[in-house]
Enzyme design. Structure first.
Site, PDB file in Angstrom:
ATOM      1  N   SER A  12     -22.998   9.101   9.028  1.00 58.39           N
ATOM      2  CA  SER A  12     -22.111   8.473  10.023  1.00 58.39           C
ATOM      3  C   SER A  12     -21.119   7.574   9.307  1.00 58.39           C
ATOM      4  O   SER A  12     -21.415   7.051   8.229  1.00 58.39           O
ATOM      5  CB  SER A  12     -22.928   7.621  10.992  1.00 58.39           C
ATOM      6  N   ASP A  13     -19.956   7.387   9.911  1.00 62.88           N
ATOM      7  CA  ASP A  13     -19.113   6.300   9.411  1.00 62.88           C
ATOM      8  C   ASP A  13     -19.865   5.001   9.699  1.00 62.88           C
ATOM      9  O   ASP A  13     -20.788   4.965  10.523  1.00 62.88           O
ATOM     10  CB  ASP A  13     -17.716   6.313  10.062  1.00 62.88           C
ATOM     11  N   TRP A  14     -19.466   3.956   9.014  1.00 68.07           N
ATOM     12  CA  TRP A  14     -20.248   2.711   9.037  1.00 68.07           C
ATOM     13  C   TRP A  14     -20.147   2.019  10.414  1.00 68.07           C
ATOM     14  O   TRP A  14     -19.161   1.378  10.735  1.00 68.07           O
ATOM     15  CB  TRP A  14     -19.758   1.805   7.925  1.00 68.07           C
TER      16      TRP A  14
END
Ligand code: BGC
Length: 710
Positions: A233-235
């Site tokens: 996932s993106d952060w």
């Protein structure tokens, strides 16, 4: 997918807690390992212009050591501007070796989102407005990275084309636009680049966050493309435990240090224990993480060691920078400059001395060094020419860098905003006036045989977490350039930036104009070499430079940045697909880039066996050795309704001595002519006549041929 016996054995031996530990961040850039079973943590680092500095495991505070200075590579825009697949591979190889050399497993890049508007703050990281070019430059870069036993992480999947409200904005677009424009570079990254990992984006699509989207991750990525890599996932892009667990997302990362509270941490454990999520769903994710570790030889076998800051890495950075410089205008052959005729040279413009590597958001790095334009010129000219410098415009230093902990707060206010160009106080106006006056005073001194202006943007503007409000040059540069041109009409202008700027106030008056992207540690060297003709420029724009932002289809037809939703009403008419189809002239078109020599195209032939072969003879007709970029576009003749007038389907770059000629061959398949049919939910190739256009830009077509399909 059949996994090795080792993986199957490990999954059986792992406890539920251990499995969950492997699929979420246990520090800001790593998951938890399982030492008792010999499973290490998966360690990531940002890219894509180099391996980012080290942070404390649980705080966005730089570790503060000297072991994380690295080679600074040209940005994605610059790499795309080379239109050279081998250089992309080489740059990838350097990035991979440095990632490994720094002891990381995954480098978070390349970034391949389509440049839909010139205002997107992260455009400098991205490759192009064109999916073919973006994909063709990305796939070799990924292969290069992964040579070093580290994983690339192509990002941000998908339709993450703006920073404003990036955490929540819903990208509303047709399936046709999605399939024709926004997905192909990812598809190539996965199928041809074989990217071991991929990063899910923050935004929403079809009502769901990308990291929880069964449509994107299950149907398309895994289903249609057969992807067996790890989806990270993106952060901070995961919002719902059940949804994330149920879809093909594998690893959740975020910006906060409450690691146990991540959606795929304790809440996931509870959900499995309460029977809301089946343990097998977790097992699938763990298996993919283990497969990645197997691929990187993290579990057993010899793993490559990597290295960083080698002289050879710097050579690659320089070679890529040299081919990324774009000569935009060169009336009366003003360039190259003749050093023998120069005793005194004046360089004006703060960007001549600005260091860019340490800015931009997560793409920032601690560069071992960065040759600025002024350093590059001085080093090239040695002591033989007096090079004087004056800033010409004032850059308020307070705004220059984001605070070290910006990422910690980056989940606030939708994750991103639109930034006002400038706020100017009285003191700043005064400083600005003084800088201009000093520049005008010096430029009037006729003892300077050459005056060079180096302006553009910096990472106060080209930056993650914010989009620009307009395309205007900041710091009053338009006025500076205009006034300087009045007294020095032959002044060479260099624009040093990561995305297009409006140049209408002065572009017609300037005779020599050069574009320098954020081009890595040797950017200034490359610029000097191009200005003095040691390197014959061969960079070409990977995106359209419109005259005004309002000309851009995402602004005039569609929305940018929208609010909760951003409507892509311009559909497939992004970049040159729009300008060329509408006959609208931008300032500099897609593919544009001049050389110090000239080329001719002859004997174009098309032959059809199973595939379509287009061949031609290219000749260097000028007086210098140079590299020619041959761009191939298709143009539908019979079925042009609702199709762009042309679409890029091939390119080759070749080097030719004066008078030398070479044959170039392109191979196309019927799919090269396809368009996405919403009714049939598939790409279809309509029978009929198509023209093949071969040229030096999307406007400058030098040869044509026809082919009949079906
Ligand atoms: C960015 C990613 C980056 C991640 C980790 C996010 O804010 O969108 O591109 O890799 O942070 O720093």
């Amino acid at each position: 997918m059949t996994y090795s016996k080792k993986i199957q054995g490990l999954v059986q031996a792992l406890t539920l807690e251990e499995k969950v530990g492997m699929i979420h961040g246990n520090s800001l850039f790593a998951t938890k390992g399982v030492p008792r079973l010999g499973i290490p943590p998966l360690v990531m680092s940002d890219g894509p212009m180099g391996v980012r500095m080290d942070f404390q495991p649980d705080q966005w505070v730089p570790a503060g050591n000297d072991a994380d200075y690295v080679s600074y590579l040209p940005s994605g825009s610059a790499l795309a501007s080379t239109w050279n697949r081998s250089l992309a591979w080489e740059a990838g190889r350097v990035l991979g070796e440095e990632t490994r050399g720094r002891g990381k497993d995954v480098i978070l890049g390349p970034s391949v989102n389509i440049k839909r508007s010139p205002l997107c703050g992260r455009n400098f990281e991205y490759m192009s407005e064109d999916p073919y070019l973006a994909g063709e430059q990305t796939a070799p870069m990924i292969r290069g990275i992964q040579e070093a036993d580290v994983a690339a992480c192509v990002k941000h999947f998908a339709v993450n084309n703006q920073e404003t409200e990036r955490l929540y904005v819903e990208a509303e677009l047709s399936d046709r636009a999605l399939r024709e424009l926004y997905l192909p570079a990812f598809e190539k990254a996965v199928k041809e680049g074989k990217s071991y990992t991929l990063m899910g984006a923050y935004n929403k699509i079809k009502g769901e966050h990308c990291c929880e989207s069964q449509f994107l991750l299950d149907e398309i990525l895994r289903g249609e493309w057969g992807y067996d890599g790890v989806v990270i996932s993106d952060w901070g892009a995961v919002h719902n435990t059940e949804k994330a667990a149920a879809c093909s997302l594998d690893v959740e990362m975020s910006v906060t240090n409450d690691f146990d509270q991540y959606k795929m941490a304790d809440p996931l454990l509870a959900a499995v224990k309460e029977g809301r999520i089946r343990e097998e769903q977790i097992d699938e994710k763990v298996k993919r993480v283990l497969l990645l570790m197997e691929r990187l030889h993290m579990l057993e076998g010899d793993r490559k060691k990597g290295c960083y800051n080698t002289p050879e890495h710097r050579e690659t950075a320089k070679a890529a920078a040299e081919e990324a410089v774009v000569l935009l205008k060169n009336e009366g052959n003003r360039l190259p400059l003749k050093e023998k005729k120069i005793k005194k040279m004046l360089v004006i413009g703060e960007n001549a001395v600005h260091v860019h590597s340490c800015g931009g958001g997560s793409a920032e790095i601690k560069a071992l060094y960065e040759i600025t334009p002024l350093m590059g010129l001085k080093m090239y000219l040695g002591g033989n020419v007096q090079v004087d410098y004056t800033p010409g415009y004032y850059v308020p230093s307070a705004q220059e860098t984001q605070s070290a902990s910006w990422q910690e707060t980056s989940l606030e206010n939708g994750g991103g905003q639109t930034r006002d160009t400038e706020m100017l106080g009285t003191e700043e106006s005064q400083k600005r006036r003084e800088a201009l006056e000093e520049a005008l005073r010096l430029a009037a001194d006729e003892r300077y045989e050459e005056v060079l202006f180096v302006g553009g943007l910096n990472h106060d503007f080209d930056s993650e977490g914010q989009d620009r409000k307009d395309m205007k040059l900041p710091y009053g540069q338009d006025e500076v350039i205009r006034k300087l041109l009045e007294i020095r009409p032959d002044m060479t202008v260099v624009m040093h930036a990561g995305s297009p700027v409006e140049m209408e106030e002065w572009a017609d008056q300037v005779s020599a104009l050069v574009w320098l992207w954020y081009s890595g540690m040797e950017g200034g060297t490359a610029l000097a070499e191009v200005l003095f003709g040691v390197v014959n420029p061969s960079g070409h724009l990977p995106e359209t430079f419109p005259k005004y932002c309002e000309d851009c289809p995402s602004h005039s037809i569609g929305e940018f940045p929208g609010d909760d939703t951003v409507r892509h009403k311009e559909e497939i008419y992004v970049g040159y697909r729009y300008y060329q189809t509408q006959g609208k002239k931008p300032r500099f078109c897609f593919g544009h880039g001049l050389s110090y020599t000239t080329f001719s195209y002859e004997e174009v032939q098309v032959s059809r066996e199973k595939e379509i072969e287009v061949s031609l003879k290219v000749k260097n007709t000028g007086s210098r050795k140079g590299k020619e970029l041959i761009q191939l576009y298709i143009h539908p003749v019979d079925n042009g309704a609702d199709r762009p007038v042309q679409e890029l389907k091939g390119y080759e770059k070749i080097e030719l001595d004066c008078g030398e000629e070479k044959n170039v061959t392109f191979t196309l398949s019927e799919e090269s002519f396809a368009r996405y049919d919403e009714k049939r939910k598939a790409f279809v190739t309509e029978p009929g006549r198509y023209e093949i256009w071969l040229g030096e830009s999307c406007e400058k077509i030098l040869a044509k041929a026809e082919v009949r399909i079906g």
